[in-house]
Design an enzyme around this catalytic site. Structure first.
Site, PDB file in Angstrom:
ATOM      1  N   THR A 150      26.672   6.927  36.999  1.00 12.98           N
ATOM      2  CA  THR A 150      27.239   7.919  37.916  1.00 12.98           C
ATOM      3  C   THR A 150      26.354   8.090  39.134  1.00 12.98           C
ATOM      4  O   THR A 150      25.126   8.098  39.003  1.00 12.98           O
ATOM      5  CB  THR A 150      27.292   9.283  37.199  1.00 12.98           C
ATOM      6  OG1 THR A 150      28.076   9.136  36.042  1.00 12.98           O
ATOM      7  CG2 THR A 150      27.848  10.373  38.094  1.00 12.98           C
ATOM      8  N   ARG A 178      39.870   8.738  28.673  1.00  8.29           N
ATOM      9  CA  ARG A 178      38.502   9.169  28.318  1.00  8.29           C
ATOM     10  C   ARG A 178      37.838   9.835  29.540  1.00  8.29           C
ATOM     11  O   ARG A 178      37.930   9.352  30.654  1.00  8.29           O
ATOM     12  CB  ARG A 178      37.694   7.956  27.865  1.00  8.29           C
ATOM     13  CG  ARG A 178      36.237   8.261  27.514  1.00  8.29           C
ATOM     14  CD  ARG A 178      35.286   7.979  28.655  1.00  8.29           C
ATOM     15  NE  ARG A 178      33.886   8.111  28.289  1.00  8.29           N
ATOM     16  CZ  ARG A 178      32.891   8.189  29.157  1.00  8.29           C
ATOM     17  NH1 ARG A 178      33.139   8.138  30.447  1.00  8.29           N
ATOM     18  NH2 ARG A 178      31.649   8.317  28.759  1.00  8.29           N
ATOM     19  N   VAL A 179      37.170  10.936  29.301  1.00 11.33           N
ATOM     20  CA  VAL A 179      36.460  11.629  30.378  1.00 11.33           C
ATOM     21  C   VAL A 179      34.991  11.749  29.989  1.00 11.33           C
ATOM     22  O   VAL A 179      34.680  12.053  28.833  1.00 11.33           O
ATOM     23  CB  VAL A 179      37.056  13.032  30.621  1.00 11.33           C
ATOM     24  CG1 VAL A 179      36.259  13.785  31.684  1.00 11.33           C
ATOM     25  CG2 VAL A 179      38.520  12.934  31.036  1.00 11.33           C
ATOM     26  N   ASP A 181      30.819  13.013  31.306  1.00  8.73           N
ATOM     27  CA  ASP A 181      30.162  14.267  31.674  1.00  8.73           C
ATOM     28  C   ASP A 181      30.289  14.592  33.158  1.00  8.73           C
ATOM     29  O   ASP A 181      30.123  15.752  33.556  1.00  8.73           O
ATOM     30  CB  ASP A 181      28.662  14.164  31.353  1.00  8.73           C
ATOM     31  CG  ASP A 181      28.030  13.014  32.144  1.00  8.73           C
ATOM     32  OD1 ASP A 181      28.420  11.851  31.900  1.00  8.73           O
ATOM     33  OD2 ASP A 181      27.201  13.275  33.029  1.00  8.73           O
ATOM     34  N   THR A 201      23.225  11.153  34.886  1.00  7.26           N
ATOM     35  CA  THR A 201      23.905   9.872  34.753  1.00  7.26           C
ATOM     36  C   THR A 201      23.587   9.337  33.360  1.00  7.26           C
ATOM     37  O   THR A 201      22.559   9.674  32.789  1.00  7.26           O
ATOM     38  CB  THR A 201      23.430   8.870  35.826  1.00  7.26           C
ATOM     39  OG1 THR A 201      24.068   7.603  35.596  1.00  7.26           O
ATOM     40  CG2 THR A 201      21.932   8.671  35.808  1.00  7.26           C
ATOM     41  N   GLY A 202      24.472   8.550  32.819  1.00  4.73           N
ATOM     42  CA  GLY A 202      24.233   8.000  31.483  1.00  4.73           C
ATOM     43  C   GLY A 202      25.452   8.174  30.607  1.00  4.73           C
ATOM     44  O   GLY A 202      26.567   8.421  31.107  1.00  4.73           O
ATOM     45  N   LEU A 203      25.232   8.078  29.324  1.00  4.71           N
ATOM     46  CA  LEU A 203      26.354   8.139  28.393  1.00  4.71           C
ATOM     47  C   LEU A 203      26.891   9.574  28.296  1.00  4.71           C
ATOM     48  O   LEU A 203      26.260  10.452  27.702  1.00  4.71           O
ATOM     49  CB  LEU A 203      25.928   7.635  27.013  1.00  4.71           C
ATOM     50  CG  LEU A 203      27.064   7.582  25.992  1.00  4.71           C
ATOM     51  CD1 LEU A 203      28.149   6.588  26.406  1.00  4.71           C
ATOM     52  CD2 LEU A 203      26.541   7.235  24.611  1.00  4.71           C
ATOM     53  N   GLY A 204      28.071   9.768  28.880  1.00  2.89           N
ATOM     54  CA  GLY A 204      28.647  11.110  28.955  1.00  2.89           C
ATOM     55  C   GLY A 204      28.832  11.766  27.606  1.00  2.89           C
ATOM     56  O   GLY A 204      28.623  12.973  27.449  1.00  2.89           O
TER      57      GLY A 204
HETATM   58  N1  GLY Z   1      28.086   9.531  32.980  1.00  2.27           N
HETATM   59  C1  GLY Z   1      29.342   9.011  33.221  1.00  2.27           C
HETATM   60  C2  GLY Z   1      30.202   8.839  32.060  1.00  2.27           C
HETATM   61  O1  GLY Z   1      29.763   8.832  30.929  1.00  2.27           O
HETATM   62  O2  GLY Z   1      31.390   8.700  32.264  1.00  2.27           O
END
Ligand code: GLY
Length: 315
Positions: A150, A178-179, A181, A201-204
């Site tokens: 992100t 899928r949404v 963070d 940023t990273g795994l939402g």
């Molecule tokens: N950080 C962005 C996402 O996981 O979509």
């Protein structure tokens, strides 16, 4: 004083453009929008806007948010398609008293009716990468999921007002709908002009478990220095998640306080971009350090050259 901090090297040129505005008394909101639009428009950044990698159906579904640190107004979109600049749509939505977070068709319809520019956001290059991944998935059992970088920006203007914004095409190969963070207040972003702001940023899926952007701002509000707040929010939560869930995805956060001091924390190697009234614009490399600290170093020319080659390499 004015300042900006943003996730990743990809934000650098956008920060340079927005810096010109802040230096001549521009607003923090304009700076956030200008810098993020730059990233959204650049086709070689494959996790944001035009050129972003698509979902499992080959559609670029994008998430974005904007927050005003004075009024706490928030606008956000999730799963928006075929719109050139999701950050601008999010900013416009932040002016709405109601219905300010729109998803899917509702978000796209809002943007179309409001006159935002439309475009097929899937580039030939992103399509080729998607097709290649489909072939790999058919051949091997590799995880389909990676790539969710992100762009998140925090900006402080000369009126001592602050704003934050995010934009992302989300997880590559994500399921339809899928949404992450990025459009979620407190997880992907948070800003209070009287304290400071943070973006992620990273795994939402993991970031939202810790509401880490809010947590950093809360800790700054309790009196921690910005770097201390980043370290204190990110590393204990990383450990907790590992302990409770057994695994943790990659995540990184940057923050700026109301005086333009900045910090970052991350559980993987991570780059970020900064410019302030007192410092030349620069790109830094951050890594997790010993004892819940962060090692931050200026980026090297060698790193930048390799990056440039990598993002433009033939698919
Ligand atoms: N950080 C962005 C996402 O996981 O979509």
């Amino acid at each position: 004083m004015w300042g900006m901090i943003a996730t990743w090297r990809m934000a650098y040129e956008g920060i340079l453009a927005a810096k010109e505005q802040l230096e001549i008394n521009g607003t923090c909101g304009d700076a956030v929008e200008t810098s993020i639009r730059w990233v959204e428009d650049y086709p070689f950044y494959k996790s944001v806007g035009y050129g972003g990698l698509p979902n499992e159906r080959g559609i670029v579904e994008m998430d974005a948010a904007f927050m005003d640190g004075n009024t706490f107004k928030i606008g956000a979109v999730a799963g928006i398609v075929d719109i050139t600049n999701p950050i601008s749509v999010a900013r416009k939505l932040s002016e709405e008293r109601f219905n300010s977070f729109r998803v899917g068709e509702g978000a796209t319809e809002y943007a179309m009716l409001a006159g935002f520019e439309r475009k097929n956001m899937l580039t030939d290059r992103a399509k080729k990468i998607w097709e290649k991944r489909l072939r790999e998935m058919a051949r091997t059992n590799i995880s389909p999921y990676d790539g969710h970088d992100t762009v998140g920006v925090i900006s402080l203007d000369m009126h001592q007002e602050m704003a934050a914004g995010t934009s992302s095409s989300g997880l590559f190969m994500k399921k339809h709908g899928r949404v992450g963070d990025s459009p979620l207040a407190g997880s992907g972003f948070y800003v209070d002009s009287q304290i400071g702001g943070a973006v992620a940023t990273g795994l939402g899926e993991d970031l939202m478990k810790g509401c880490l952007s809010y947590e950093i701002v809360r800790l700054m509000g309790e009196g921690l220095e910005v770097q201390q707040a980043c370290d204190r929010a990110v590393y204990p939560f990383n450990d907790l998640l590992k302990q409770r869930a057994g695994k943790v995805g990659a995540f990184s956060l940057v923050a700026m306080d109301k005086d333009g001091n900045w910090g970052a924390a991350t559980n993987v190697e991570f780059t970020f971009s900064v410019a302030t009234a007192n410092e030349q614009p620069a790109i830094y490399l951050a890594n997790p350090g010993p004892n819940h600290t962060t090692i931050i170093q200026p980026i090297t020319q060698e790193w930048l050259d390799a990056y440039e080659k990598r993002i433009q390499a033939p698919v």
